[in-house]
Each structure stands twice: as structure tokens, then as C-alpha cells.
Motif scaffolding. Sequence first.
Motif, PDB file in Angstrom:
ATOM      1  N   GLN A  62      53.570  12.563  -1.722  1.00 49.30           N
ATOM      2  CA  GLN A  62      54.678  13.526  -1.675  1.00 49.30           C
ATOM      3  C   GLN A  62      56.134  13.755  -2.159  1.00 49.30           C
ATOM      4  OE1 GLN A  62      53.779  15.759   2.293  1.00 49.30           O
ATOM      5  NE2 GLN A  62      55.225  16.867   2.014  1.00 49.30           N
ATOM      6  N   ALA A 117      57.054  16.135  -4.951  1.00 46.07           N
ATOM      7  CA  ALA A 117      58.840  16.270  -4.689  1.00 46.07           C
ATOM      8  C   ALA A 117      60.200  16.227  -5.751  1.00 46.07           C
ATOM      9  CB  ALA A 117      59.369  15.931  -3.363  1.00 46.07           C
ATOM     10  N   THR A 128      62.946  23.449  -2.383  1.00 44.55           N
ATOM     11  CA  THR A 128      62.133  23.770  -1.329  1.00 44.55           C
ATOM     12  C   THR A 128      62.600  23.191  -0.037  1.00 44.55           C
ATOM     13  OG1 THR A 128      61.201  21.333  -1.005  1.00 44.55           O
ATOM     14  CG2 THR A 128      60.016  23.117  -2.757  1.00 44.55           C
ATOM     15  N   GLU A 158      62.074  22.670   4.330  1.00 42.18           N
ATOM     16  CA  GLU A 158      61.325  22.167   5.291  1.00 42.18           C
ATOM     17  C   GLU A 158      61.104  23.687   6.526  1.00 42.18           C
ATOM     18  OE1 GLU A 158      60.655  18.527   6.115  1.00 42.18           O
ATOM     19  OE2 GLU A 158      59.503  18.187   4.331  1.00 42.18           O
ATOM     20  N   SER A 194      55.925  20.896  10.361  1.00 43.17           N
ATOM     21  CA  SER A 194      56.935  20.492   9.504  1.00 43.17           C
ATOM     22  C   SER A 194      56.192  21.272   8.488  1.00 43.17           C
ATOM     23  CB  SER A 194      57.522  19.598   9.174  1.00 43.17           C
ATOM     24  OG  SER A 194      58.919  20.194   8.477  1.00 43.17           O
ATOM     25  N   THR A 217      56.528  23.007   4.437  1.00 40.16           N
ATOM     26  CA  THR A 217      57.191  23.042   3.072  1.00 40.16           C
ATOM     27  C   THR A 217      57.130  24.329   2.544  1.00 40.16           C
ATOM     28  OG1 THR A 217      57.085  20.196   3.220  1.00 40.16           O
ATOM     29  CG2 THR A 217      57.894  21.776   1.040  1.00 40.16           C
ATOM     30  N   ASN A 261      51.646  21.913   2.903  1.00 36.70           N
ATOM     31  CA  ASN A 261      50.758  22.110   4.149  1.00 36.70           C
ATOM     32  C   ASN A 261      49.431  22.434   5.082  1.00 36.70           C
ATOM     33  OD1 ASN A 261      53.567  22.867   4.296  1.00 36.70           O
ATOM     34  ND2 ASN A 261      53.502  25.015   3.318  1.00 36.70           N
TER      35      ASN A 261
END
Length: 706
Positions: free
Chosen positions: A17, A21, A27, A29, A36, A38, A261
Motif C-alpha cells: 500500500q 501510494a 488521495t 482518507e 478508514s 481512501t 478499500n
Amino acid sequence: MRFKFLCQLLFLALTMQIARAQGTVPTFEHSVGHRSYTLVGSDPAKGATTTIPTVLVPITLSFDAKKLDGKPYQMGAGPDVESVLRSPVFSRFAFTSGGTTQYADAMLRTTFPAASEWHTLLAKPEVKPVTITIPVGYGYVLTSRKDGSSFAVVDVNYLQKALFQQVPKQDGKLIIAMTHNTTYYAVNDATVCCSWGAHGVDSSTGNSFVLASYLKHAPGIVEDRDVQPLTQQLAEFINDPLHDPLLDPALQNRGVHFPGNAFPRWMRPATMRPGDQGRCGGTGVASTYFQLEPTDTNRKNNFPASKAYLVQSDDATYHLQNVALLPWYTGNGDGLGSTYSFPDAKALNEPARPCSARGRQTDASAGMPTAAALPLTGAPNGHKLIGYWTGHGAAGAPFPLHEISPQWDVIIVAFASPVKNAPEGTLRFQLPAGLDAAQFKADIALLRKQGKKVMISLGGGGEYFTLAHASSIPNFTSSVSSIVSEYGFDGIDIDFESPSLTIAAGDTDFTHPTTPSIVNLIAGLRQLHDHFGPGFMISLVPEGTQIPSGYPSYGGQFGSYLPITYAIRDILSFIDVQDYNTPPLEGLDGEIYQAGSVDYHAAMTELVLHGFNVGGDPKQFFPPVPADKVAVGFLTGDATPAVVSHAMDYIITGKAPAGASYKLLKPGGYPGMIGAMFWTIDDDRLANYKFSNVIGPQLHSYPTNR
């Protein structure tokens, strides 16, 4: 040990992750409860405008499986670029919620309605066209003779990898890649079909991307239009930007969470096609494999379809995808609105319902049948009701063979499976839990005494089998012979599904195959037949990709059962193509058909009954399989008794039901064909014999086919 393994998985997921990213689009959150999520853009609480640099990549697909004037057939999205630029993907349109803006921005503003002066916009894109060759075995082209429209079916995993071999890393940019009139299958298996594309982060380059199709002058059976697929994949990307489509969805179903997600397992809502209600959609944005939205009305084996939201400019009308918003998956949370779908707020009027660990909201197999199985009447007429038996009864109780409805003529026991960590070619049969071996053998003997045939199926879905080495043939024949002899089976059924049987590159003649696993299997089947004698039964149950897909393309999984069928035609008892594990295909009339209709069943069955040019090559003609060796395969959870009844009547008698558009090349039908196969006898019983009590008497009432 288990704790250590889970920690390793967690560390792997976290590392992936973080790595993905870096260099992706911006992005933020947002937390709902203890979870949580994104999303694309910046924190709505800060009220800023985020403009995302974009690269638009129109793809020209060049198909080795189809030729035009001796050259690979090409389908290009270049002419569609202007329409996409003028569409709500990049241009401002007035939406009921979200204001006058782009599609993605309006969707986010509907998700977070309290955020003022907050926008997430796509910049005017750079346009960088590419051409990608689709080798034989990775896709094919279907063409409607009626209107001349063409439609492609392509391996999305192959296409994504090929795309990013040409498109290097684009830090902070969104790649929007588009094909023309194309649908996709997943996990390198054309039975896992169909979707409109993919989205997320490409693991090889770290690029944020959306891959989808633009639909223009598509065949009439395609309901979606123009930018609807693009807006679907864009919306799913906005709601899940770190998704990796190349990761096996089955891992997520087993609780292993990778970047992207993750939601509680959600149930498909009533908006989806009848038969889907009560089934789990997945744990991510859209459904596993097909990435269907909860607003879609179609499911596996069909082109995705959804009631579009229409917007209009001065010169065009655009069809937009209705999608589920974050509150639909999570429920109303801090900062989220109470609207569950966009652009049409009425498409979903309540949040998602959770699915149980069993995969349904309720256990559909909890009760015994409340109807009685009809007795078998009349003399044998050559038409047979064929079914697969797994031994699973109500609420997990065993279902012994002697309780099978008398309507079933051929019972195929599922399965003898490949033995892991054993010599290649070795198979083993294990009785379902709760059944006694002695009673099972006695039941087989009883059924055979009643004139039934009882066979053992080899393989099964999700099981990989190969005979890559000739030296492994004795393992195959020995293990199968032992199973057949021990239990007294009448023969074997071959159910080696993709990717077990894959035609090797360069193997182009089905009459003289060179792929080792196919050549060795043929040899093994002949040895078994010679060992047991002329009464030994052999049946084949290919997926749609393994027989009728050999018409538009031959190679890979497409047509992989053709050389086997041809080679054992003299000892073949019957073949029943699965009309439920299949992508859209083309009939002998030059029209495109989707699974689940009378037209599809008639068109695909007549390919086998009539014969066809393999890969469209008149020099490679697959000869007709005799009618008394052909049955049609149905799925109890997908078909309806009415459709099956109409299809069987049409194929056998030639009497077309109302609404049928496919015209049999043999107007009088095929009265000699065997009949129908079902997966499964168990499910039919739990559904009050709704198929066997209808289709059995129908088949047994026809004039004899001998």
C-alpha cells in the motif's frame, strides 16, 4: 504459526500500500466508525480544488485471431476521443446533485454534500495513442451479420500488462485508457466474463489508471452506451484508487486484504437481475471479478447492463453509469450525505445489507423439498435427463444416491479430483461426508439395475489437472481404473476446465494436436476404453470457451476440447457443453448471443450438431457430432424451467417458441439428440424438483430417437 503467517500478510499488504501510494494521484482518507477509506482528491474539510493531470490513451486492438485482407483485424478507439473529451468525463454538465461540473467531481460532492468550494477535477488530457496486439488465445472478435457491428472479448489482465509495457510511469497523473466496443474477462479465464474494464494502481509501473471501453454502434444486445463504461470504471477508481486488479479476488474472499478499500461483505440488492438477490457482491467497491455496480441488472455471462442516467449537450446525449456511493457501502457516517447512488439518487434508496459468511443473507438450503419427485413412466425412448450429483442435502445433511428422483437417467458423480503433491495425473475420489461406502456402492448397483447409468466425473471447477508428460499416462489410467472398478461406475466424465486444458502456441490443427497435455489425455482415454471394453462410457462436459469459442478463435482455452472430441469420436458416449460457463459468442447465422436465452442454447448447440469452421477458417472444418451424442448443459441456479423447456423443444422438434430469433439451419430440428444435463441434481431436489419434474417428463414423452 498461523499468527506469524497473518502478520506476514499484514506486513506485505502494508508495504504494498505504501509503495503504490507513491506517485499515484492525490488521495485522502475518510474514517467511518473504526474503518478508514481512501478516495481521490484532497480532504473535503479543507475546501480546496484538486486538479489531476490526465493522460488519455486511445487503444487500437490488433487481433491475430481474425484477419481482414490477410492482415490482423483492428479495432481502434482513436475516433472516439473527441466524444469522450466533450462528455462529462472532462466537460462540465449540470447534475441534480454536485452542481455543474465533471462527472467525478459531482459524484464526490454528492458523497460529501457539506463541503463547500471543494472540487476534484480532471485536467485537459494529453492524448497518447497505442496499438496492442491480442494474440490468439487472449481474445476474439464477434461481428453481427445483420448490422455489421463488431464487438471484442478480451483478457483484461493481458491487456493491462501490455498497456503498461508501452506507457511508462506517470507520477501523479491519471491514465485513462480506452478501447472501442470491447468487453473483458478476468483472471485469464474467459468463463469469468464480462466486465467493462479495470481500474486502480498498476503494480508494474505504479500508474493510477482507468481502463474501459467506449461503446459506439455496438450490437443491439449491448444495452450500455457511449461513456457509460468509462464513467463506471472512473467512479470505482475515485472510490477505491489503490485497488490492484491483478491480485486474485479469491484471496480477498478468503479474508486476505491487500491495498484498496475493504467493506463488510455486502448483499446484492433487489435492483440487480432476478436470481442475484441474496448473493454476496463482495468486500470491495463493485462486485468481485466482474466489477458490477449494485445498480447493474446483469451478472456473469452477460454484457454488463444498467439503466443509464442521461445528460445532454448542444450536440450529443451521453449515457452515464449510476453508481453506489460511499454511504451505500458504509452507512451514513461523519461528513457523508444520505444519498446512496449517483447521478440518480433513486437508483439505490437504502444502504447495503450485510451478507453472511455462507455467501447469502439466509441459507437457501435449510429445508427439505416440499414437493414429490414424479415417477418415471413409459418405455425408454433414447432421450435422457443427465445430472451431476454431489451428495449434499438440506442443511449440510448427506443426500444418498438412492433418494435421487427417478426422472434422472444418467447420474454423474462429482468429482474424482487431482491429488495435490502426488505424481502427475493421479486422481482420487472421496465420498461426501456422512455417506457409507458400502451403501454408496449398493446404491450404484441398484441404479444400474433400474437401467440408469452412473458415471464418475474427473476434475471439476477450480481443480487444475494436466498430463504434460507421456510418462504420467499410467498414473492417470491406473488411478481412474481403480476408482471405476471399486465403485462399479459405468464410465467417466471429463470435466477439466480452464486453465487445465490450454492449446499451446503453434498448435493450429485440431485434427493433429501437438499440445502434450491434450495428446496424452487422448491416449489415456483410449487406454481406459480398451481396458474396460466397448460398454465403457466416456462423456465430455466442456465450458463454452472450450467448444463453441473455437468458432471465432482457436488457441489457448478457445476450442481446447475440439481435438479431444474429434480424436475420441468413435468411443464418445455424449458431449454436453456447459451453456452457463461462457462469454458472449457468435452463432452460425452470424449473430451474437448471450447465455441464458433460447436463442443462445439453440445457436451454440447447433454449432456442435452442424459443425463449423474452426477459427473461421474453411480449411479447418469441425465435423458434426451425431445428434445421439449431444446434450445441452444447464445450471439450476441460473436457468428457468420455461427457458430450458422451450430450448429443448426447439432443438429437438424445430418448433420455435415465441420471440426466438435464431433460425435452426435444420428446420425440423434434431430429434435424435439426447436431451439435457444439469448442474446439479442436489440443487434441483432442494428446489422441489422444479427442473426434473418438468424437463424429465418432457424428454421422456418425445418419440424414440433410435
